[in-house]
Design an enzyme around this catalytic site. Structure first.
Site, short mmCIF file in Angstrom:
data_model
loop_
_atom_site.label_atom_id
_atom_site.label_comp_id
_atom_site.label_asym_id
_atom_site.label_seq_id
_atom_site.Cartn_x
_atom_site.Cartn_y
_atom_site.Cartn_z
N ILE A 149 0.84 -1.21 -0.08
CA ILE A 149 0.03 0.14 -0.14
C ILE A 149 0.81 1.17 -0.25
CG2 ILE A 149 -1.66 1.44 1.29
CD1 ILE A 149 -2.67 -1.59 2.31
N ASP B 72 11.32 2.68 6.76
CA ASP B 72 10.84 1.17 6.59
C ASP B 72 12.12 0.33 6.89
OD1 ASP B 72 9.91 -1.72 6.09
OD2 ASP B 72 8.28 -0.65 4.75
N THR C 295 -4.18 5.53 7.61
CA THR C 295 -4.99 4.29 7.05
C THR C 295 -4.49 2.95 7.60
OG1 THR C 295 -4.13 4.12 5.04
CG2 THR C 295 -5.93 5.72 5.15
N ASP D 115 -8.76 7.04 8.93
CA ASP D 115 -9.52 6.17 8.59
C ASP D 115 -9.60 4.74 9.48
OD1 ASP D 115 -11.44 4.63 6.52
OD2 ASP D 115 -9.98 3.08 6.53
N GLU E 94 -11.58 1.72 17.83
CA GLU E 94 -12.81 1.71 16.81
C GLU E 94 -13.75 0.46 16.93
OE1 GLU E 94 -9.99 1.44 13.02
OE2 GLU E 94 -11.17 -0.66 12.70
#
Ligand code: NAI
Length: 333
Positions: free
Chosen positions: A155, A174, A231, A257, A262
């Site tokens: 992604i 990363d 996200t 997002d 959540e």
């Protein structure tokens, strides 16, 4: 196989039933989220099919095992919500959908960037009310800005490529740089990314290393007015620290997002009740915060791929042949 499908919304049922038409597994759909209270619904089923906010902790897995479940087929790529050590001990196979549409998630992250930058969500409401004033809608050119990408897997790399297309400079962090990254993706230490980026987008998984990666210390190192997009997974961001950053102006725009609490909110229509998560409600009061309810994956292509791979996992588990996207317990994590 007999499969109990949890958190099964109408769209899940449509896409799973379509993929199952030629296969004939017995799918039973439960709207309920999988928790210790709802786990008894899976009694007598060979497998359960679960999504991101289903609970698969040790207690739930034990119940599933006691009731005969041998397969957990996740409809997600992420598996941070599964106690893999317990699953392994109980002999429960865990399978996932490693990739369904990285484009869907990357494109949604870009949608958050564009909406937040030009405040299209505010403009939409204003115009409907006959308010054509531009005050408060000031954006900036993306061209020439520096975008920091944390996590350059499937992604993150697509997101990086799209932002490069806008004329942005891309810096990335990363621990395992992606060999497929275009030369324009410049890997830098995290501190350097924080110091340079005008926009930071999170595309790393939730691991012990990334749990609350974006905390007060990290935010202090960022540029004044930085745009932060998440996200990935909610817990990568320390919400009180982000609220403090918004109040001080350090964080200029925030797009989420995912949210760390959540499970209690997302995927449900709670509009008739009272939302008692004060932290979440505080976030919704900022004009420069845009929250979507874990919808980045939600495209027709992604749902088709999720259903297809989930059922192929079930086929492979049942037959012992074909590709089973098994999640293997890594003792180091
Ligand atoms: P991926 O496994 O292809 O890439 C993840 C990358 O993050 C890897 O390159 C890995 O080395 C890197 N990473 C690991 N630890 C890191 C760290 N401490 N700092 C920086 N990078 C780190 O995964 P993919 O498919 O790109 O997905 C990324 C995440 O997006 C998933 O783990 C999931 O949490 C989230 N996601 C969110 C969705 C949504 O609807 N909002 C849907 C699908 C995934």
């Amino acid at each position: 196989m007999r499969i109990a499908v949890f958190s099964a919304k109408p769209y899940d049922q449509t896409f799973l039933a379509r993929s199952n038409a030629a296969r004939h597994h017995e799918l039973s759909f439960f709207d309920a989220r999988l928790t210790a209270d709802t786990a008894p619904l899976a009694k007598g089923f060979d497998g359960v099919c679960a999504f991101v906010n289903d609970c698969l902790d040790a207690a739930v897995l034990q119940q599933l095992h006691d009731n005969g479940t041998t397969l957990v087929a996740l409809r997600s790529a992420g598996f941070n919500h599964v106690d893999l050590a317990t699953a392994e001990r109980l002999g429960i196979t865990v399978a996932r959908v490693p990739a369904y549409s990285p484009h869907a998630v990357a494109e949604h992250a870009v949608a958050l960037v564009l909406s937040l930058n030009r405040m299209t969500y505010r403009a939409y409401n204003r115009v409907r009310e006959g308010n054509f004033a531009l005050d408060g809608l000031l954006g900036f050119d993306l061209h020439g800005k520096t975008v920091g990408v944390i996590g350059t897997g499937q992604i993150g790399l697509i997101f990086a490529n799209i932002m490069h297309g806008f004329g942005c400079r891309v810096v990335a962090s990363d621990p395992f740089p992606n060999p497929n990254a275009e030369p324009f993706v410049e890997y830098v230490p995290l501190e350097s990314l924080y110091a340079q980026a005008d926009i930071i987008s999170l595309h790393c998984p939730l691991t012990p290393d990334t749990d609350h990666l974006i905390n007060a210390d990290a935010i202090a190192q960022m540029k004044q007015g930085v745009m932060l997009i998440n996200t990935g997974r909610g817990r990568v961001v320390d919400t009180p620290a982000v609220i403090a950053g918004l109040k001080s102006g350090k964080i200029g725009r925030l797009g989420l997002d995912v949210y760390e609490e959540e499970e209690q909110l997302f995927f449900e229509d709670l509009s008739h009740g009272v939302i008692d998560d004060d932290q979440f409600m505080r976030l919704t009061t900022f004009h420069n915060v845009l929250i979507t309810g874990h919808q980045a994956f939600f495209t027709a292509e992604a749902l088709t791929n999720i259903a297809e791979t989930t059922l192929a996992n079930i086929d492979a588990f049942e037959s012992g042949s074909g590709t089973l996207h098994r999640v293997v317990y890594d003792k180091r994590t």
